[in-house]
Scaffold this active site. Sequence first.
Site, PDB file in Angstrom:
ATOM      1  CG  HIS A   1       2.591  16.163 -22.907  1.00 29.04           C
ATOM      2  ND1 HIS A   1       3.310  17.487 -23.019  1.00 29.04           N
ATOM      3  CD2 HIS A   1       3.391  15.347 -22.148  1.00 29.04           C
ATOM      4  CE1 HIS A   1       4.527  17.100 -22.506  1.00 29.04           C
ATOM      5  NE2 HIS A   1       4.555  15.828 -21.970  1.00 29.04           N
TER       6      HIS A   1
ATOM      7  NE  ARG B   1      -4.082  -1.719   1.535  1.00 30.23           N
ATOM      8  CZ  ARG B   1      -4.232  -2.934   2.530  1.00 30.23           C
ATOM      9  NH1 ARG B   1      -3.515  -3.123   3.488  1.00 30.23           N
ATOM     10  NH2 ARG B   1      -5.293  -3.793   2.076  1.00 30.23           N
TER      11      ARG B   1
ATOM     12  CG  HIS C   1       7.114  11.375 -24.043  1.00 30.35           C
ATOM     13  ND1 HIS C   1       5.456  11.521 -24.276  1.00 30.35           N
ATOM     14  CD2 HIS C   1       7.484  12.125 -23.021  1.00 30.35           C
ATOM     15  CE1 HIS C   1       5.067  12.319 -23.402  1.00 30.35           C
ATOM     16  NE2 HIS C   1       6.332  12.989 -22.735  1.00 30.35           N
TER      17      HIS C   1
ATOM     18  CD  GLU D   1      -2.514  17.324 -14.973  1.00 29.44           C
ATOM     19  OE1 GLU D   1      -1.524  17.136 -14.972  1.00 29.44           O
ATOM     20  OE2 GLU D   1      -3.294  17.163 -16.044  1.00 29.44           O
TER      21      GLU D   1
ATOM     22  CD  GLU E   1       8.493  16.734 -21.702  1.00 27.10           C
ATOM     23  OE1 GLU E   1       7.853  17.676 -21.282  1.00 27.10           O
ATOM     24  OE2 GLU E   1       7.673  15.508 -21.965  1.00 27.10           O
TER      25      GLU E   1
ATOM     26  NE  ARG F   1       2.150  17.588 -12.217  1.00 30.24           N
ATOM     27  CZ  ARG F   1       2.721  16.770 -11.398  1.00 30.24           C
ATOM     28  NH1 ARG F   1       2.203  16.703 -10.205  1.00 30.24           N
ATOM     29  NH2 ARG F   1       3.419  15.863 -11.852  1.00 30.24           N
TER      30      ARG F   1
ATOM     31  CG  HIS G   1       0.040  11.581 -24.298  1.00 27.60           C
ATOM     32  ND1 HIS G   1      -0.519  11.911 -23.098  1.00 27.60           N
ATOM     33  CD2 HIS G   1       1.483  11.590 -24.254  1.00 27.60           C
ATOM     34  CE1 HIS G   1       0.478  12.334 -22.107  1.00 27.60           C
ATOM     35  NE2 HIS G   1       1.443  12.010 -22.812  1.00 27.60           N
TER      36      HIS G   1
ATOM     37  CG  ASN H   1      -0.551  17.530 -19.470  1.00 23.43           C
ATOM     38  OD1 ASN H   1       0.263  16.858 -19.105  1.00 23.43           O
ATOM     39  ND2 ASN H   1      -1.676  17.742 -18.405  1.00 23.43           N
TER      40      ASN H   1
ATOM     41  CE  LYS I   1       0.443  14.864 -14.518  1.00 20.32           C
ATOM     42  NZ  LYS I   1       0.181  15.271 -15.402  1.00 20.32           N
TER      43      LYS I   1
ATOM     44  CE  LYS J   1       6.646  17.938 -13.281  1.00 24.48           C
ATOM     45  NZ  LYS J   1       6.853  16.741 -14.208  1.00 24.48           N
TER      46      LYS J   1
HETATM   47  N1  GLY Z   1       4.747  15.533 -17.176  1.00 24.85           N
HETATM   48  C1  GLY Z   1       3.600  16.472 -16.739  1.00 24.85           C
HETATM   49  C2  GLY Z   1       3.500  16.484 -15.229  1.00 24.85           C
HETATM   50  O1  GLY Z   1       4.147  16.121 -14.534  1.00 24.85           O
HETATM   51  O2  GLY Z   1       2.405  17.103 -14.926  1.00 24.85           O
END
Ligand code: GLY
Length: 373
Positions: free
Chosen positions: A252, A126, A271, A241, A190, A245, A256, A249, A148, A231
């Site tokens: 993205h 857990r 990516h 998010e 990035e 946040r 994606h 993206n 993430k 970041k």
């Molecule tokens: N890579 C996007 C984030 O960490 O929110």
Amino acid sequence: MSTTKQDLVNVNLGERSYEIKIGNGVLSEIAKTIKTVSPDARCVIVTDSNVNSAHGDTLRAFLDGGGIAHSTLEVSPGEQSKSWSVFQQVVDGILAAKLERNDLVIAFGGGVVGDLAGFAASVVRRGMRFIQVPTSLLAQVDSSVGGKTGINSAHGKNLVGAFHQPAEVLIDLDVLKTLSPREFRAGYAEVAKYGLIKYPDFFSWLEQNHADVFSHGEGLAKAIQTSCEAKAEIVAADETESGQRALLNLGHTFGHALEGYTAYDGSRLVHGEGVAIGMMLAHRFSNRLNHCSMDDVTRVETHLKAVGLPTEISQIPGDLPSVETLMSFIAQDKKVKRGALTFILTKGVGKSYIADDIPPSEVFGFLTDQLTK
Ligand code: GLY
């Protein structure tokens, strides 16, 4: 004791706060870091075969030197490892190593390993603590920071996962020397993203200094530190998010979808390349909606091309995707709300914003034009 020169960035998240240590040779700090996070911890290193053969013995020697018991779980390199089956292998491997809750998982690799190992750590017993030791530029500036974690589904990228913050992030600039030029360039997408979303001075700095960054000059440390600070600021303001946040993206949603259409085949698209094309599409789409000037679209395109990143869907080797295929991936994106699509759009360099009311028909028309131009 080591005197490695390092920069520190703090990720301020209350009781889940942690430090990012950045510098040449900070891998040598691993034993000290582990003893600070969890004295007497044993570790499982999760890594891929490329990183393991290039740097695994160095990491293990530092752990041995610090008297820290460890074992290694190796996965195949590439996005295909962010799958249910490899996730199960990693979870079972951590349990087979008899790690307890005070022990640690070390995610030693690029974004795939960090996402996979972090997600495994989030569910074993857990929730176990883990340390991110990112070895790709992409992972150092983005995926290792912010918690993430996750894997991909046949339905799309990163659709299964958890927010699970690392206990520490160790960024060693030396390990980037063995990265392929293609992977380094993909990670740079990035880095440029931070300038484009809300740090226009950083984008201007990158326009002036990208050659130094690419030749591993002093600019590289500055680019990585500035990216991590950006970041950390964004994540500290919105960990899960619910708001800004999502700006991270940028590019993205399109990116994606492009990765989904290539079935995550890294020989066609990695990516960061998907993000580069996606950021270009986001700027062109913003221009089509009259939000972003053509001068800014051209400025972004000039910079991405200057560093050798792709800017067109047609640069992906193989058949072009159909609009329907891309739309099906976009519709599965995590940012769909009651039929309307959410995109990160922009009013110009450093002026991105969240648009959550984009009709799918607008996107369909835009992609049709992009695929037939
Ligand atoms: N890579 C996007 C984030 O960490 O929110």
